[in-house]
Design a protein around this motif. Structure first.
Motif, PDB file in Angstrom:
ATOM      1  N   LEU C  81       0.855  -1.178   0.000  1.00 27.54           N
ATOM      2  CA  LEU C  81       0.000   0.000   0.000  1.00 27.54           C
ATOM      3  C   LEU C  81       0.896   1.234   0.000  1.00 27.54           C
ATOM      4  N   ALA C  82       0.754   2.059  -1.018  1.00 31.55           N
ATOM      5  CA  ALA C  82       1.550   3.279  -1.053  1.00 31.55           C
ATOM      6  C   ALA C  82       0.642   4.433  -0.669  1.00 31.55           C
ATOM      7  N   TYR C  83       1.102   5.285   0.232  1.00 24.87           N
ATOM      8  CA  TYR C  83       0.281   6.420   0.654  1.00 24.87           C
ATOM      9  C   TYR C  83       0.993   7.722   0.346  1.00 24.87           C
ATOM     10  N   ARG C  84       0.257   8.625  -0.323  1.00 25.15           N
ATOM     11  CA  ARG C  84       0.895   9.889  -0.687  1.00 25.15           C
ATOM     12  C   ARG C  84       0.169  11.059  -0.036  1.00 25.15           C
ATOM     13  N   ASP C  85       0.947  11.955   0.571  1.00 23.88           N
ATOM     14  CA  ASP C  85       0.337  13.173   1.132  1.00 23.88           C
ATOM     15  C   ASP C  85       1.425  14.204   1.346  1.00 23.88           C
ATOM     16  N   HIS C  86       1.050  15.371   1.818  1.00 22.75           N
ATOM     17  CA  HIS C  86       2.006  16.441   2.076  1.00 22.75           C
ATOM     18  C   HIS C  86       2.792  16.114   3.335  1.00 22.75           C
ATOM     19  N   PHE C 124       5.342   5.544   2.532  1.00 25.99           N
ATOM     20  CA  PHE C 124       4.869   6.926   2.452  1.00 25.99           C
ATOM     21  C   PHE C 124       5.598   7.683   1.358  1.00 25.99           C
ATOM     22  N   HIS C 125       4.880   8.542   0.663  1.00 28.41           N
ATOM     23  CA  HIS C 125       5.477   9.311  -0.419  1.00 28.41           C
ATOM     24  C   HIS C 125       5.036  10.761  -0.292  1.00 28.41           C
ATOM     25  N   ASP C 126       5.991  11.643  -0.458  1.00 25.47           N
ATOM     26  CA  ASP C 126       5.707  13.055  -0.266  1.00 25.47           C
ATOM     27  C   ASP C 126       5.024  13.660  -1.484  1.00 25.47           C
ATOM     28  N   GLU C 127       4.001  14.439  -1.209  1.00 28.89           N
ATOM     29  CA  GLU C 127       3.297  15.099  -2.297  1.00 28.89           C
ATOM     30  C   GLU C 127       3.811  16.510  -2.518  1.00 28.89           C
ATOM     31  N   ALA C 128       4.641  16.981  -1.595  1.00 27.73           N
ATOM     32  CA  ALA C 128       5.064  18.377  -1.681  1.00 27.73           C
ATOM     33  C   ALA C 128       6.191  18.584  -2.667  1.00 27.73           C
TER      34      ALA C 128
END
Lengths: 294, 331, 463
Positions: C81-86, C124-128
């Motif tokens: 599961l990959a989750y992307r957010d700021h 976790f992956h950064d959206e910024a």
């Protein structure tokens, strides 16, 4: 409607004060060292972050709360000291080089400092509300206005007077002005120019850090603000004239008031107004209001 | 360290270019990887962008902080022509984008070349930011901060269904072909009379005026030419990425070709190309590992500025020159 | 804890089940259609309490017993599961909270054996980072890292850019936060959105304002100058004007994204003396606006109406002004309430682990997570073997499922969830030392969601 005008003017002066402190740091380095320090915004950010840490520490110690304002000066001083780490090591080798290299090097420092602030203070926003809340507010024209904002306006003005006095009347100030005008002659007169350069650079970073330190109690600080602040200081430097103190002062006031009234009457224009002013100035009088043509 | 007017002529001739293009052409058949084709395609597009930028920076000595404006103009022209005029043909869209980007560069450049050094740089920055503000404000036509989605155009009349296939095979070779043409064209221009004048302007623009050549006019021509290449890059980028937005017009993106030119070497023809490949590959793998990619890139910039001011290619060619004991040589 | 208008449905569902089982017990030769799907619809749609849904009664036929196919074993490798957010930048406050929520959800689910016995591995992956890097990273996740599902995205711009790529790389993409209605304006096979959008929630907000302040006349607003702010404001004022045409807009402020100095905006709005000030700021910008506004005594002069006000509660704490109207965009942690098992499970564990109740982005994460989990489990039930990505996608379309924030149904045509928005009034709760929403209501989904592929403003015109 006009009863709100005093508040609008005060808001404009507030923004102008911060802009002046920020841009005079850039200006003084540009005028003396002839380097456009692209990392200048990072020192604003550092000053702000340091203030949040120092204020938090101070509040925890339980000392009399009205002394919290000293933390702002401390944070600015530390920002200056950090500048001291960069100047002799990285900047000195490139004074003789092409301009583009100086820009690129300071850009590299900007990138590095951006991530360093992320590593040290984390990724979230940080605040230091105590100095802001402590002073309360008064009403002007039926609109409340915090006393802290008046403090910021006052500091900006006082700093301008001090700088003006320093450069015009004191001996060190005159030596620095001489160095800015002609490096070689000053060296031949026996002045330790590299030391002057370091001093000026540290002072420029201190001013940038002071701007950040004063601003953060009203607002908040988060990563990524360095580039924004840099662009703002550019704009003022261009409008006022490179290396000119009076120019930075008048330019800040013009931009501050224009922005304040622009938001009120032309809300759509906020994004572009600074650059439009900058373009107009560059086209009509490229050396800025008080600058000298090279 | 290095004399200010140091510039580099080719010695190995066309060989490295031929090898390079053939090698790039072999990537789809050998790997079949869509992701790799996408990355390489991106590197080529950025190389064209950087070559356009370097025309002004390395050859004419003008540092522009707002070059994303012309790349972005190309992208947005492509996307908007496709969206509002329903043009599907890549060839027509390409033509339209290049024309619009060139016009943008011509207008802005006309104003900017009247100024030198730092004033020039700041003016280009200001115009770039005004274009950015326009793009964001007129969100009804430009999509604002959401950007515009770009569908697959037809290539030479052929329509494609699968984006993965499109990127790996037909569009990849199309990009490669256009890139080859750009390289040849730019090579001819820069080694011609015109190119020599630009380099003379870089070295001493006042003297050029005294020689009877209008330095302002030639700077403007260089600006326009740079706009052409940026427009080409933008037109290729839009369908490759499938989406364009105002971040492609923002000044942070203008720093990318500068970075590429510096890493690769801004005094060497091959510099921006090699720099672009390094940049794309390093950026993608660094961002996959850590969120502190700015630290990494900042350190590289500082390192290169202090120690390798002529970049990878410049350094190699200087080394080759010392080996061959001739004064001015290059790749 | 507030009035729960829909609390009775919860009771209704459990009563219904007993009725069903009693019936089955009594009428052995009658086959009945399973009413589970109907219960799901009832949970989302029923507006009046106690509304009875018609059950279909078949004529007596041969008893047909559904035999599910024999279950094949589930693969052993963990679900990626990959989750992307700021995670960084101005809006990192959002990423901080959602990261906590995702970690908790995955940890607790893994403790209970994961999904169908498969452990979940979360990255976790950064959206910024710049949009094209997000898109490139998205592609990489699907093509190289071969993740099973990508959840995340707060910025609508990034979501819009990533959506077509999801179909390209054939990986399921569930959006829990990004709220622009444009994301579902085009059909995408692999893209799903589980929260409310900018065409729906501002309508709910306007309806609530009309209910709470029927005499509202002077309206001002401060909004972010980009699609989110524009859409929020345009939809809100269109709804307000539709029902009360004499409403007057007295001041407008468009702030750039990431603006830290709000003093001029606040001064301008106060000078116009509005009854309400509409706002849709979020993340750090909302927090700094409220903080500065408090010092300007803003809330003593006017009422603040903010569609995402709940996000600022933990950051501002007990200083938060009371009596302001707001929404937690869609899902609120105190609703559906004490009796809803999933809600109790999630909120309790969150408070245990982090000491504060989850805010609305956390609830949205949970909604997205449970959508995926339920889809996988349901598909496995029906197929008898672990479903492929395509099969999971087909299950998700039209899925009705339960999550800590209530019931949710994902519309089949455009994959938009018909998530009923919650709205309320702020009040300080001494138990948590921060503000909560009290006196809240849940606005029914049919009232606020436009039909598939319809522009919200066009739809409002047709009322």
């Amino acid at each position: 409607m006009f009863e709100a005008y005093p508040a609008y003017i005060l808001n404009g002066l507030l923004y102008a004060s911060l802009l002046f402190l920020l841009s005079s740091g850039l200006n003084v380095v540009l005028g003396v060292l002839k380097i456009l320090n692209l990392a200048h915004g990072s020192f604003y950010v550092l000053g702000a972050y340091l203030t949040t840490s120092f204020v938090a520490l101070f509040v925890a110690t339980g000392l009399p709360i009205y002394l919290v304002y000293t933390q702002i000066l401390v944070a600015a001083a530390v920002a200056g000291i950090i500048g001291f780490l960069f100047e002799p090591t990285l900047l000195r080798p490139i004074y003789k080089r092409e301009e583009s290299y100086q820009l690129l090097l300071t850009f590299g420092i900007l990138l590095v400092l951006s991530d360093v602030t992320k590593i040290v203070w984390g990724l979230g926003a940080k605040v230091a509300p105590e100095p802001f809340k402590l002073l309360g507010s008064f009403t002007i024209g039926g609109i409340p206005f915090p006393y802290y904002n008046l403090l910021v306006i006052a500091v900006g003005f006082v700093v301008f007077l001090m700088l003006w006095f320093f450069f015009a009347k004191t001996r060190t100030g005159k030596i620095i002005r001489a160095t800015a005008t002609n490096r070689e002659v000053t060296t031949s007169l026996g002045v330790n120019v590299p030391r002057i350069f370091t001093l000026v650079f540290v002072f420029g970073c201190f001013l940038g850090g002071l701007a950040g330190a004063l601003a953060v109690p009203m607002q908040s600080i988060f990563p990524g603000l360095a580039m924004e602040m840099l662009i703002l200081s550019f704009v003022i430097v261009v409008i006022g004239g490179m290396g000119s103190l009076e120019g930075a002062f008048i330019g800040s006031i013009i931009v501050g008031i224009a922005r304040s009234f622009g938001i009120v009457y032309f809300p759509e224009i906020e994004l572009a107004i600074l650059f439009i002013i900058m373009i107009i100035v560059l086209l009509v009088r490229p050396q800025g209001l008080f600058g000298r043509r090279e | 360290m290095f004399p200010k007017s140091f510039h580099i002529k080719p010695i190995l001739g066309l060989l490295p270019y031929i090898i390079g293009i053939v090698a790039l052409g072999l990537i789809p058949p050998l790997t079949g990887s869509t992701y790799l084709a996408y990355l390489v395609g991106l590197a080529i597009v950025l190389a064209i962008f950087a070559m356009g930028f370097n025309l002004l920076f390395g050859y004419t000595g003008l540092l522009s902080f707002g070059h994303a404006a012309y790349f972005g103009a190309g992208c947005y022209a492509f996307a908007m022509l496709m969206k509002y005029y329903h043009i599907q043909s890549f060839e027509l869209l390409f033509l339209g984008s290049v024309i619009i980007a060139t016009l943008t560069a011509a207008v802005i450049g006309y104003v900017c070349v009247r100024y030198i050094k730092i004033y020039f740089s700041l003016l280009t920055l200001a115009f770039g930011q005004v274009e950015y503000a326009l793009v964001v404000k007129l969100y009804n036509i430009t999509g604002g901060t959401d950007g515009i989605r770009v569908m697959m155009p037809t290539l030479l009349g052929f329509t494609f269904k699968d984006k993965g296939f499109f990127v790996t095979w037909p569009f990849y070779y199309y990009i490669l072909a256009i890139f080859t043409i750009c390289v040849i064209v730019l090579w001819i221009i820069l080694n011609s009379h015109f190119g020599k004048i630009l380099q003379a302007i870089r070295d001493n623009d006042v003297r050029v005026n005294f020689l009877g050549v209008s330095e302002r006019r030639y700077k403007w021509y260089a600006f326009i030419l740079s706009g052409v290449f940026c427009g080409v890059a933008g037109a290729l980028f839009a369908p490759l990425n499938g989406h364009i937005g105002p971040e492609h017009v923002y000044w942070g993106f203008s720093a990318t070709p500068l970075f590429i030119a510096l890493i690769g070497g801004h005094r060497v023809f091959l510099g921006p190309i090699i720099g672009s490949f390094i940049y794309v590959l390093v950026r993608h793998y660094v961002t996959a590992f850590t969120i502190y990619w700015e630290l990494f890139f900042g350190a590289i910039v500082i390192l290169f500025t202090l120690l390798f001011p002529y970049g990878v290619c410049g350094g190699i060619s200087l080394w080759l020159a010392r080996r061959m004991k001739s004064a001015k040589t290059s790749l | 804890m507030g009035t729960y208008k829909h609390w009775r449905e919860v009771k209704f569902l459990s009563e219904e089940k007993k009725e069903v089982s009693r019936r089955k017990f009594l009428a052995t030769s009658i086959g009945t259609l399973v009413v589970g799907a109907v219960a799901g619809y009832a949970g989302g749609y029923a507006t009046a309490p106690g509304k009875v849904v018609e059950k279909v009664v078949e004529k007596p036929v041969e008893k047909v017993v559904y035999k599910p196919p024999p279950k094949r074993p589930v693969p052993k490798e963990p679900i990626k599961l990959a989750y992307r957010d700021h995670l960084s930048g101005a809006l990192a406050v959002r990423g901080e909270w959602t990261k906590r929520a995702m970690e908790l959800l995955v940890e607790e689910t893994n403790k209970e054996g994961g999904i169908l016995g498969r452990e979940i591995s979360l990255t976790f992956h950064d959206e910024a980072i710049p949009v094209e890097e997000c898109v490139a990273d998205f592609r990489r996740l699907g093509l190289e890292a071969k993740v099973d599902v990508i959840i995340g995205t707060t910025s609508s711009g990034v979501a819009l850019a990533q959506a077509p790529v999801a179909d390209e790389i054939k990986t399921i993409y569930i959006i829990p936060h990004a709220a622009s209605y444009k994301v579902v304006m085009e059909p995408h096979k692999y893209v799903f959105r589980t929260n409310g959008h900018t065409g729906a929630v501002p309508i709910a907000m306007a309806l609530y304002v009309l209910k709470k302040m029927p005499d509202v006349k002077r309206v001002a607003h401060i909004d972010m100058d980009y699609a989110w702010g524009r859409d929020n404001w345009n939809v809100f004022i269109a709804t307000l004007k539709k029902y009360k045409p004499d409403v007057e807009v007295v001041a407008e402020v468009w702030e750039k994204v990431g603006e830290v100095d709000h003093s001029t905006a606040i001064t301008k709005v106060l000078a116009a003396k509005p009854d309400i000030v509409f706002n849709s700021h979020w993340g750090g910008q909302l927090v700094s606006l409220v903080r500065q506004a408090i010092e300007y005594k803003f809330f003593e002069y006017t009422t603040f109406v903010c569609t995402v006000i709940e996000e600022a509660f933990p950051e501002i704490g007990p200083d938060f002004p009371e009596g302001q109207l707001g929404a937690p965009w869609t899902f609120y942690w105190e609703y559906p309430g004490y009796r809803w098992n999933l809600n109790r499970w999630f909120v309790k564990k969150f408070i245990e682990k982090y000491g504060v109740p989850p805010n609305y982005p956390c609830m949205q994460c949970a909604a997205a997570f449970f959508a995926y989990k339920t889809a996988v489990e349901k598909a496995y039930e029906v197929l008898g073997e672990y479903p492929t990505k395509e099969q999971i996608a087909e299950t998700l379309a039209g899925l009705a499922y339960a999550h800590p924030g209530g019931m949710n149904r994902i519309r089949r045509e455009d994959h938009q969830a018909l998530a009923p928005p919650t709205v309320g009034v702020t009040k300080i709760d001494p138990k948590w030392n921060m503000a909560v929403l009290h006196d809240f209501e849940v606005i029914s989904a049919e009232l606020v969601y436009p039909p598939p592929f319809t522009e919200p403003l066009e739809w409002i015109k047709t009322w």
